[in-house]
Design a protein around this motif. Sequence first.
Motif, PDB file in Angstrom:
ATOM      1  N   TRP A 115       6.015   4.591   0.458  1.00  0.00           N
ATOM      2  CA  TRP A 115       6.511   5.974   0.714  1.00  0.00           C
ATOM      3  C   TRP A 115       7.487   5.616   2.145  1.00  0.00           C
ATOM      4  O   TRP A 115       8.577   6.146   1.915  1.00  0.00           O
ATOM      5  N   ASP A 166       0.561  -1.154   0.080  1.00  0.00           N
ATOM      6  CA  ASP A 166      -0.075   0.129  -0.144  1.00  0.00           C
ATOM      7  C   ASP A 166       0.796   1.099   0.010  1.00  0.00           C
ATOM      8  O   ASP A 166       2.139   1.276  -0.067  1.00  0.00           O
ATOM      9  N   ALA A 167       0.095   2.314   0.066  1.00  0.00           N
ATOM     10  CA  ALA A 167       0.895   3.784  -0.076  1.00  0.00           C
ATOM     11  C   ALA A 167       1.694   3.802   0.883  1.00  0.00           C
ATOM     12  O   ALA A 167       3.117   4.408   0.742  1.00  0.00           O
TER      13      ALA A 167
END
Length: 152
Positions: A119, A114-115
């Motif tokens: 990140w 996921d993000a």
Amino acid sequence: MSEVSHHRGDLAGHPDVSEMRVRHERILGGREVSLIEAPVFLVGLYCAVSPWVVHFTGSQPPLVAHNLVVGAALALLALGFTIAPERMGGLSWAMSAVGVWMVLSAWIVGTSPDAGVLWNNIVIGGVAFCLGIACAVAARRGSRPAAGGTTD
């Protein structure tokens, strides 16, 4: 009561002053690289604990182990910069490669990250890459002989 304070005089007249200067320069000569050791160590520690900070221990088990191992490796590099900074110039480039790997690893090691996971690894990798470049530049600058030599 007796006077116990000692007067510290100038060492210019000391018979071993030139040898002490050479030794002092040798000890402090590689400090340019080792000034980066603390940020490298902190990046390594954060990388190792990031699966628990970002909470992807359940969704990305392979990436948990990966970040733990890579974080430990970065922390060990920082210890190497502390112990023998003059010998760590070549490993500075390896740290840059580890930074690039950290960016790519979320997609290669992870499964549908996921993000937050993406990140997390992108930031860790980018910082590790930049610190590796900084270490390599500092090591290269520190390994060059002095231009004029000493006149002592």
